[in-house]
Design a protein around this motif. Sequence first.
Motif, PDB file in Angstrom:
ATOM      1  N   GLY A  32      52.513  39.106  41.518  1.00 60.79           N
ATOM      2  CA  GLY A  32      51.485  38.779  40.575  1.00 60.79           C
ATOM      3  C   GLY A  32      50.511  38.645  41.461  1.00 60.79           C
ATOM      4  O   GLY A  32      49.439  37.593  40.721  1.00 60.79           O
ATOM      5  N   GLN A  33      49.963  38.293  42.842  1.00 58.44           N
ATOM      6  CA  GLN A  33      49.070  37.946  43.197  1.00 58.44           C
ATOM      7  C   GLN A  33      47.975  39.188  42.895  1.00 58.44           C
ATOM      8  O   GLN A  33      47.847  40.062  42.753  1.00 58.44           O
ATOM      9  CB  GLN A  33      49.094  37.743  45.123  1.00 58.44           C
ATOM     10  N   LEU A  34      46.623  38.708  42.621  1.00 53.53           N
ATOM     11  CA  LEU A  34      45.601  39.757  42.383  1.00 53.53           C
ATOM     12  C   LEU A  34      44.731  40.148  43.870  1.00 53.53           C
ATOM     13  O   LEU A  34      44.585  38.811  44.448  1.00 53.53           O
ATOM     14  CB  LEU A  34      44.390  39.193  42.099  1.00 53.53           C
ATOM     15  N   TYR A  35      44.629  40.677  44.556  1.00 50.25           N
ATOM     16  CA  TYR A  35      43.382  41.095  45.568  1.00 50.25           C
ATOM     17  C   TYR A  35      43.136  42.657  44.822  1.00 50.25           C
ATOM     18  O   TYR A  35      43.715  43.932  44.175  1.00 50.25           O
ATOM     19  CB  TYR A  35      44.498  41.964  46.695  1.00 50.25           C
ATOM     20  N   CYS A  36      42.387  42.905  45.421  1.00 47.97           N
ATOM     21  CA  CYS A  36      41.274  44.087  45.137  1.00 47.97           C
ATOM     22  C   CYS A  36      41.393  45.207  46.735  1.00 47.97           C
ATOM     23  O   CYS A  36      41.722  44.818  47.545  1.00 47.97           O
ATOM     24  CB  CYS A  36      39.199  43.657  45.332  1.00 47.97           C
ATOM     25  N   LYS A  37      40.327  46.496  46.534  1.00 46.40           N
ATOM     26  CA  LYS A  37      40.177  47.763  47.363  1.00 46.40           C
ATOM     27  C   LYS A  37      39.728  48.195  46.390  1.00 46.40           C
ATOM     28  O   LYS A  37      39.215  48.136  45.602  1.00 46.40           O
ATOM     29  CB  LYS A  37      42.656  48.354  46.575  1.00 46.40           C
ATOM     30  N   TYR A  47      44.117  44.467  41.567  1.00 43.05           N
ATOM     31  CA  TYR A  47      45.456  44.619  41.561  1.00 43.05           C
ATOM     32  C   TYR A  47      46.544  43.310  41.131  1.00 43.05           C
ATOM     33  O   TYR A  47      45.791  42.207  41.668  1.00 43.05           O
ATOM     34  CB  TYR A  47      46.039  45.217  42.769  1.00 43.05           C
ATOM     35  N   GLY A  48      47.899  43.674  40.483  1.00 39.14           N
ATOM     36  CA  GLY A  48      48.073  42.398  40.047  1.00 39.14           C
ATOM     37  C   GLY A  48      48.190  41.820  38.937  1.00 39.14           C
ATOM     38  O   GLY A  48      49.001  40.369  38.268  1.00 39.14           O
ATOM     39  N   LEU A  49      47.097  42.637  37.492  1.00 39.50           N
ATOM     40  CA  LEU A  49      46.934  41.601  36.653  1.00 39.50           C
ATOM     41  C   LEU A  49      48.210  42.679  35.503  1.00 39.50           C
ATOM     42  O   LEU A  49      48.219  41.906  34.691  1.00 39.50           O
ATOM     43  CB  LEU A  49      45.730  42.213  36.267  1.00 39.50           C
ATOM     44  N   GLN A  50      48.337  43.892  36.367  1.00 36.84           N
ATOM     45  CA  GLN A  50      49.408  44.608  35.314  1.00 36.84           C
ATOM     46  C   GLN A  50      49.711  45.507  35.999  1.00 36.84           C
ATOM     47  O   GLN A  50      50.063  45.727  37.100  1.00 36.84           O
ATOM     48  CB  GLN A  50      48.177  45.452  34.019  1.00 36.84           C
ATOM     49  N   ARG A  51      50.627  45.960  35.563  1.00 36.12           N
ATOM     50  CA  ARG A  51      51.797  47.796  36.002  1.00 36.12           C
ATOM     51  C   ARG A  51      50.316  48.276  36.847  1.00 36.12           C
ATOM     52  O   ARG A  51      49.988  48.873  38.136  1.00 36.12           O
ATOM     53  CB  ARG A  51      52.580  48.496  35.648  1.00 36.12           C
ATOM     54  N   MET A  52      49.161  48.437  36.395  1.00 36.01           N
ATOM     55  CA  MET A  52      47.869  49.677  36.544  1.00 36.01           C
ATOM     56  C   MET A  52      47.014  48.914  37.067  1.00 36.01           C
ATOM     57  O   MET A  52      46.106  47.378  36.566  1.00 36.01           O
ATOM     58  CB  MET A  52      47.775  50.869  35.838  1.00 36.01           C
ATOM     59  N   PRO A  53      46.411  49.172  38.315  1.00 33.36           N
ATOM     60  CA  PRO A  53      44.857  48.320  38.128  1.00 33.36           C
ATOM     61  C   PRO A  53      44.540  48.637  37.401  1.00 33.36           C
ATOM     62  O   PRO A  53      44.174  49.794  36.673  1.00 33.36           O
ATOM     63  CB  PRO A  53      44.728  49.411  40.151  1.00 33.36           C
ATOM     64  N   VAL A  54      42.647  47.677  37.596  1.00 32.70           N
ATOM     65  CA  VAL A  54      42.044  47.624  36.593  1.00 32.70           C
ATOM     66  C   VAL A  54      41.057  48.220  37.328  1.00 32.70           C
ATOM     67  O   VAL A  54      40.134  47.196  38.494  1.00 32.70           O
ATOM     68  CB  VAL A  54      41.580  46.472  36.154  1.00 32.70           C
ATOM     69  N   THR A  55      40.368  49.143  37.608  1.00 31.20           N
ATOM     70  CA  THR A  55      39.047  49.554  38.018  1.00 31.20           C
ATOM     71  C   THR A  55      37.940  49.941  37.194  1.00 31.20           C
ATOM     72  O   THR A  55      37.919  50.499  35.847  1.00 31.20           O
ATOM     73  CB  THR A  55      39.417  51.131  38.385  1.00 31.20           C
ATOM     74  N   TYR A  57      33.466  50.057  38.214  1.00 31.52           N
ATOM     75  CA  TYR A  57      32.336  49.716  39.099  1.00 31.52           C
ATOM     76  C   TYR A  57      31.477  49.011  39.258  1.00 31.52           C
ATOM     77  O   TYR A  57      31.346  47.834  38.531  1.00 31.52           O
ATOM     78  CB  TYR A  57      31.316  51.024  38.985  1.00 31.52           C
ATOM     79  N   VAL A  58      30.588  48.102  40.571  1.00 33.15           N
ATOM     80  CA  VAL A  58      30.228  46.974  41.021  1.00 33.15           C
ATOM     81  C   VAL A  58      29.267  46.567  39.420  1.00 33.15           C
ATOM     82  O   VAL A  58      29.449  45.370  38.999  1.00 33.15           O
ATOM     83  CB  VAL A  58      29.040  47.368  42.032  1.00 33.15           C
ATOM     84  N   GLU A  59      28.582  47.689  38.663  1.00 29.20           N
ATOM     85  CA  GLU A  59      28.078  47.203  37.588  1.00 29.20           C
ATOM     86  C   GLU A  59      28.296  46.750  36.054  1.00 29.20           C
ATOM     87  O   GLU A  59      28.465  45.961  36.006  1.00 29.20           O
ATOM     88  CB  GLU A  59      26.909  48.445  37.374  1.00 29.20           C
ATOM     89  N   GLN A  60      29.823  47.523  36.784  1.00 33.87           N
ATOM     90  CA  GLN A  60      30.676  46.951  35.222  1.00 33.87           C
ATOM     91  C   GLN A  60      30.978  45.961  36.262  1.00 33.87           C
ATOM     92  O   GLN A  60      31.429  44.897  34.857  1.00 33.87           O
ATOM     93  CB  GLN A  60      31.692  47.913  35.072  1.00 33.87           C
ATOM     94  N   TRP A  61      31.795  45.593  36.592  1.00 41.88           N
ATOM     95  CA  TRP A  61      32.032  43.798  37.421  1.00 41.88           C
ATOM     96  C   TRP A  61      31.059  42.965  37.276  1.00 41.88           C
ATOM     97  O   TRP A  61      31.210  42.379  36.729  1.00 41.88           O
ATOM     98  CB  TRP A  61      32.514  44.243  38.465  1.00 41.88           C
ATOM     99  N   THR A  62      29.557  43.441  37.119  1.00 43.05           N
ATOM    100  CA  THR A  62      28.613  42.450  36.997  1.00 43.05           C
ATOM    101  C   THR A  62      28.404  41.930  35.864  1.00 43.05           C
ATOM    102  O   THR A  62      28.439  40.807  35.619  1.00 43.05           O
ATOM    103  CB  THR A  62      27.524  43.220  38.392  1.00 43.05           C
TER     104      THR A  62
END
Length: 91
Positions: A32-37, A47-55, A57-62
């Motif tokens: 359940g701990q959030l972390y990034c790769k 990772y850590g929000l759901q079973r699969m990671p949320v992925t 690109y930088v522009e989308q996260w921004t």
Amino acid sequence: MKKEEILAKLQSGELSVEQASQLLTDTAPKRGQLYCKVSEKGAISVYGLQRMPVTLYVEQWTRLLDFADDLKSFMKENDSKLKRKEGAAAE
């Protein structure tokens, strides 16, 4: 200490297998701990929000992070209509 550092110290003999194993266990993300790769394609995976990671690109996260205040307002305005996942930690 990062995984790579622990493994390098193990390889050089600075740490025993038991010590390295304990350090790796201590540094592993908890359930359940959030972390990034960084993904193979150069995107950011959370990772850590759901079973699969949320992925994304930088522009989308921004764009998403710039939209955070609007999203919070929307959530507040629609709170009575929104469902919550059982067992999910409240923030």
